[in-house]
Design a protein around this motif. Structure first.
Motif, PDB file in Angstrom:
ATOM      1  N   LEU A 131       0.819  -1.211   0.000  1.00 48.08           N
ATOM      2  CA  LEU A 131       0.000   0.000   0.000  1.00 48.08           C
ATOM      3  C   LEU A 131       0.853   1.262   0.000  1.00 48.08           C
ATOM      4  CD1 LEU A 131      -2.890  -0.894   2.452  1.00 48.08           C
ATOM      5  CD2 LEU A 131      -2.982  -0.627  -0.011  1.00 48.08           C
ATOM      6  N   HIS A 132       1.861   1.286   0.841  1.00 47.96           N
ATOM      7  CA  HIS A 132       2.717   2.468   0.956  1.00 47.96           C
ATOM      8  C   HIS A 132       4.153   2.030   0.724  1.00 47.96           C
ATOM      9  CE1 HIS A 132      -0.656   4.667   2.513  1.00 47.96           C
ATOM     10  NE2 HIS A 132      -0.859   3.715   3.394  1.00 47.96           N
ATOM     11  N   LYS A 133       4.620   2.157  -0.509  1.00 48.28           N
ATOM     12  CA  LYS A 133       5.995   1.787  -0.816  1.00 48.28           C
ATOM     13  C   LYS A 133       6.881   3.004  -0.595  1.00 48.28           C
ATOM     14  CE  LYS A 133       8.749  -1.007  -3.661  1.00 48.28           C
ATOM     15  NZ  LYS A 133       8.737  -2.224  -4.328  1.00 48.28           N
ATOM     16  N   ILE A 134       7.847   2.850   0.281  1.00 47.56           N
ATOM     17  CA  ILE A 134       8.764   3.922   0.636  1.00 47.56           C
ATOM     18  C   ILE A 134      10.100   3.658  -0.057  1.00 47.56           C
ATOM     19  CG2 ILE A 134       9.893   5.077   2.570  1.00 47.56           C
ATOM     20  CD1 ILE A 134       7.627   3.978   4.333  1.00 47.56           C
ATOM     21  N   GLU A 135      10.807   4.721  -0.401  1.00 48.95           N
ATOM     22  CA  GLU A 135      12.132   4.574  -1.001  1.00 48.95           C
ATOM     23  C   GLU A 135      13.018   3.735  -0.079  1.00 48.95           C
ATOM     24  OE1 GLU A 135      13.429   5.996  -3.879  1.00 48.95           O
ATOM     25  OE2 GLU A 135      11.515   6.843  -4.481  1.00 48.95           O
ATOM     26  N   ASN A 136      13.860   2.921  -0.654  1.00 49.12           N
ATOM     27  CA  ASN A 136      14.789   2.042   0.067  1.00 49.12           C
ATOM     28  C   ASN A 136      14.059   1.096   1.016  1.00 49.12           C
ATOM     29  OD1 ASN A 136      16.908   3.380  -1.202  1.00 49.12           O
ATOM     30  ND2 ASN A 136      17.010   4.918   0.438  1.00 49.12           N
ATOM     31  N   ASP A 137      12.875   0.670   0.636  1.00 49.15           N
ATOM     32  CA  ASP A 137      12.089  -0.254   1.450  1.00 49.15           C
ATOM     33  C   ASP A 137      12.237  -1.658   0.877  1.00 49.15           C
ATOM     34  OD1 ASP A 137      10.446  -1.182   3.385  1.00 49.15           O
ATOM     35  OD2 ASP A 137       8.617  -0.302   2.594  1.00 49.15           O
ATOM     36  N   ASP A 138      12.245  -2.659   1.735  1.00 44.01           N
ATOM     37  CA  ASP A 138      12.439  -4.038   1.291  1.00 44.01           C
ATOM     38  C   ASP A 138      11.135  -4.785   1.051  1.00 44.01           C
ATOM     39  OD1 ASP A 138      15.133  -3.749   1.328  1.00 44.01           O
ATOM     40  OD2 ASP A 138      15.418  -4.649   3.301  1.00 44.01           O
ATOM     41  N   GLN A 139      10.016  -4.100   0.980  1.00 42.53           N
ATOM     42  CA  GLN A 139       8.748  -4.780   0.746  1.00 42.53           C
ATOM     43  C   GLN A 139       8.676  -5.245  -0.704  1.00 42.53           C
ATOM     44  OE1 GLN A 139       5.779  -1.911   1.803  1.00 42.53           O
ATOM     45  NE2 GLN A 139       5.998  -2.280   3.980  1.00 42.53           N
ATOM     46  N   PRO A 140       8.501  -6.536  -0.934  1.00 45.94           N
ATOM     47  CA  PRO A 140       8.498  -7.027  -2.313  1.00 45.94           C
ATOM     48  C   PRO A 140       7.142  -6.826  -2.988  1.00 45.94           C
ATOM     49  CG  PRO A 140       8.229  -8.841  -0.802  1.00 45.94           C
ATOM     50  CD  PRO A 140       8.426  -7.611   0.047  1.00 45.94           C
ATOM     51  N   GLU A 141       7.188  -6.814  -4.294  1.00 49.74           N
ATOM     52  CA  GLU A 141       5.961  -6.867  -5.081  1.00 49.74           C
ATOM     53  C   GLU A 141       5.743  -8.316  -5.477  1.00 49.74           C
ATOM     54  OE1 GLU A 141       5.701  -4.099  -8.244  1.00 49.74           O
ATOM     55  OE2 GLU A 141       5.956  -2.386  -6.924  1.00 49.74           O
ATOM     56  N   VAL A 142       4.487  -8.666  -5.761  1.00 48.64           N
ATOM     57  CA  VAL A 142       4.140 -10.062  -5.992  1.00 48.64           C
ATOM     58  C   VAL A 142       3.310 -10.187  -7.261  1.00 48.64           C
ATOM     59  CG1 VAL A 142       2.926 -12.061  -5.035  1.00 48.64           C
ATOM     60  CG2 VAL A 142       4.084 -10.493  -3.510  1.00 48.64           C
ATOM     61  N   CYS A 143       3.627 -11.205  -8.054  1.00 47.03           N
ATOM     62  CA  CYS A 143       2.749 -11.615  -9.140  1.00 47.03           C
ATOM     63  C   CYS A 143       2.109 -12.912  -8.677  1.00 47.03           C
ATOM     64  CB  CYS A 143       3.524 -11.833 -10.434  1.00 47.03           C
ATOM     65  SG  CYS A 143       2.453 -12.427 -11.758  1.00 47.03           S
ATOM     66  N   LEU A 144       0.806 -12.900  -8.480  1.00 44.17           N
ATOM     67  CA  LEU A 144       0.086 -14.044  -7.949  1.00 44.17           C
ATOM     68  C   LEU A 144      -0.641 -14.758  -9.078  1.00 44.17           C
ATOM     69  CD1 LEU A 144      -0.812 -15.589  -5.396  1.00 44.17           C
ATOM     70  CD2 LEU A 144      -2.771 -14.051  -5.299  1.00 44.17           C
ATOM     71  N   ALA A 145      -0.330 -16.030  -9.259  1.00 46.58           N
ATOM     72  CA  ALA A 145      -1.003 -16.874 -10.252  1.00 46.58           C
ATOM     73  C   ALA A 145      -1.892 -17.854  -9.507  1.00 46.58           C
ATOM     74  CB  ALA A 145       0.020 -17.620 -11.095  1.00 46.58           C
ATOM     75  N   THR A 146      -3.187 -17.840  -9.815  1.00 41.56           N
ATOM     76  CA  THR A 146      -4.128 -18.691  -9.096  1.00 41.56           C
ATOM     77  C   THR A 146      -4.922 -19.548 -10.061  1.00 41.56           C
ATOM     78  OG1 THR A 146      -5.835 -16.979  -9.167  1.00 41.56           O
ATOM     79  CG2 THR A 146      -4.408 -17.021  -7.235  1.00 41.56           C
ATOM     80  N   GLY A 147      -5.320 -20.710  -9.579  1.00 41.88           N
ATOM     81  CA  GLY A 147      -6.265 -21.565 -10.284  1.00 41.88           C
ATOM     82  C   GLY A 147      -5.775 -22.140 -11.590  1.00 41.88           C
ATOM     83  N   PHE A 148      -4.498 -22.518 -11.706  1.00 42.75           N
ATOM     84  CA  PHE A 148      -4.025 -23.090 -12.961  1.00 42.75           C
ATOM     85  C   PHE A 148      -3.741 -24.574 -12.801  1.00 42.75           C
ATOM     86  CE2 PHE A 148      -0.313 -21.422 -10.802  1.00 42.75           C
ATOM     87  CZ  PHE A 148       0.648 -22.393 -10.959  1.00 42.75           C
ATOM     88  N   PHE A 149      -3.842 -25.284 -13.916  1.00 41.45           N
ATOM     89  CA  PHE A 149      -3.551 -26.717 -13.958  1.00 41.45           C
ATOM     90  C   PHE A 149      -3.166 -27.071 -15.380  1.00 41.45           C
ATOM     91  CE2 PHE A 149      -4.444 -31.183 -14.452  1.00 41.45           C
ATOM     92  CZ  PHE A 149      -3.920 -31.698 -13.295  1.00 41.45           C
ATOM     93  N   PRO A 150      -2.209 -27.870 -15.639  1.00 42.84           N
ATOM     94  CA  PRO A 150      -1.261 -28.507 -14.745  1.00 42.84           C
ATOM     95  C   PRO A 150      -0.195 -27.515 -14.317  1.00 42.84           C
ATOM     96  CG  PRO A 150      -0.724 -29.097 -16.989  1.00 42.84           C
ATOM     97  CD  PRO A 150      -1.986 -28.265 -17.040  1.00 42.84           C
ATOM     98  N   ARG A 151       0.733 -27.993 -13.507  1.00 44.08           N
ATOM     99  CA  ARG A 151       1.808 -27.130 -13.028  1.00 44.08           C
ATOM    100  C   ARG A 151       2.685 -26.732 -14.212  1.00 44.08           C
ATOM    101  NH1 ARG A 151       5.219 -28.818  -7.945  1.00 44.08           N
ATOM    102  NH2 ARG A 151       3.682 -30.419  -8.195  1.00 44.08           N
ATOM    103  N   ILE A 152       2.867 -25.443 -14.395  1.00 44.15           N
ATOM    104  CA  ILE A 152       3.651 -24.902 -15.501  1.00 44.15           C
ATOM    105  C   ILE A 152       5.047 -24.624 -14.957  1.00 44.15           C
ATOM    106  CG2 ILE A 152       3.747 -23.022 -17.177  1.00 44.15           C
ATOM    107  CD1 ILE A 152       0.623 -22.817 -16.541  1.00 44.15           C
ATOM    108  N   GLU A 153       6.049 -24.728 -15.790  1.00 47.83           N
ATOM    109  CA  GLU A 153       7.420 -24.627 -15.321  1.00 47.83           C
ATOM    110  C   GLU A 153       7.879 -23.214 -14.989  1.00 47.83           C
ATOM    111  OE1 GLU A 153       9.508 -27.089 -14.518  1.00 47.83           O
ATOM    112  OE2 GLU A 153       7.860 -28.450 -14.913  1.00 47.83           O
ATOM    113  N   ASN A 154       7.442 -22.198 -15.727  1.00 44.78           N
ATOM    114  CA  ASN A 154       7.995 -20.856 -15.534  1.00 44.78           C
ATOM    115  C   ASN A 154       6.931 -19.776 -15.478  1.00 44.78           C
ATOM    116  OD1 ASN A 154      10.784 -21.283 -15.378  1.00 44.78           O
ATOM    117  ND2 ASN A 154      10.947 -21.461 -17.587  1.00 44.78           N
ATOM    118  N   MET A 155       7.252 -18.753 -14.687  1.00 43.11           N
ATOM    119  CA  MET A 155       6.512 -17.498 -14.671  1.00 43.11           C
ATOM    120  C   MET A 155       7.546 -16.433 -15.019  1.00 43.11           C
ATOM    121  SD  MET A 155       4.983 -15.453 -11.380  1.00 43.11           S
ATOM    122  CE  MET A 155       3.455 -16.309 -11.214  1.00 43.11           C
ATOM    123  N   ASN A 156       7.235 -15.556 -15.957  1.00 40.55           N
ATOM    124  CA  ASN A 156       8.170 -14.511 -16.367  1.00 40.55           C
ATOM    125  C   ASN A 156       7.719 -13.166 -15.811  1.00 40.55           C
ATOM    126  OD1 ASN A 156       9.858 -16.223 -17.876  1.00 40.55           O
ATOM    127  ND2 ASN A 156       8.409 -16.169 -19.568  1.00 40.55           N
TER     128      ASN A 156
END
Length: 179
Positions: free
Chosen positions: A35-60
């Motif tokens: 919500l509040h990203k501050i400069e020099n902050d270690d909070q990561p951003e996330v790409c969330l993949a949900t509801g997939f089948f079968p298991r895929i090898e890579n996310m880019n």
């Protein structure tokens, strides 16, 4: 295996990999930012993949400096609905997330779309989900609960009857031995 185990007796180790069956389902991607990203902050951003089948090898992940970073999805979690979930983390800004041909781009730097000049009408969640394909959906038949409750009541009654029979048999055996 233990190092002292004799290999001729036990043989070579066996790897067991269980792969569930099912119809292929493409992932739903979301880019999540703090919500509040501050400069020099270690909070990561996330790409969330949900509801997939079968298991895929890579996310880019395409980061802010236009570098594409692959993330291995071999440790994706399998849910009770027999679909997988995976979260790809990055400490840099994620501009784009891609998996199995599905692409999700970042809306804007604020993380939320600007809807102040949007002329579209509001929709409810049921309108959005109306046209989506249902996978592994099960219908609940409420008459099964009546049968289940009756069966539970009968089994409980039999347990009480059996417990009373055992108690009386023990009492009569003790009476016969003592008196």
């Amino acid at each position: 295996m233990f190092h002292s185990a004799y290999k001729l007796t036990f043989g070579k180790a066996i790897d067991l990999i269980v792969k569930p069956n099912g119809t292929p389902v493409r992932p739903t991607l979301s880019i999540l930012t703090p919500l509040h990203k501050i400069e020099n902050d270690d909070q990561p951003e996330v790409c969330l993949a949900t509801g997939f089948f079968p298991r895929i090898e890579n996310m880019n992940l395409t980061l802010g400096n236009n570098v594409t970073v692959p993330r291995k999805t071999t440790k994706a979690a399998l849910s009770s609905t027999r679909t997988y979930f995976f979260a790809g983390f990055s400490k840099e800004n994620i501009k784009r997330c891609e998996m199995d041909g599905v692409v999700k781009k970042r809306v804007d730097d604020g993380g939320f779309p600007d809807v102040s000049n949007d002329k579209t009408t509001a929709t409810t969640a049921s309108d959005n989900c109306e046209h989506e394909r249902l996978n592994n959906a099960t219908a609940t038949n409420y008459t099964d609960y009546t049968k289940m409750n009756f069966t539970s009541l009968v089994v409980y009654g039999l347990r009480v009857l059996f417990a009373k029979a055992v108690a009386f048999n023990v009492l009569f055996t003790v009476k016969a031995l003592v008196f």
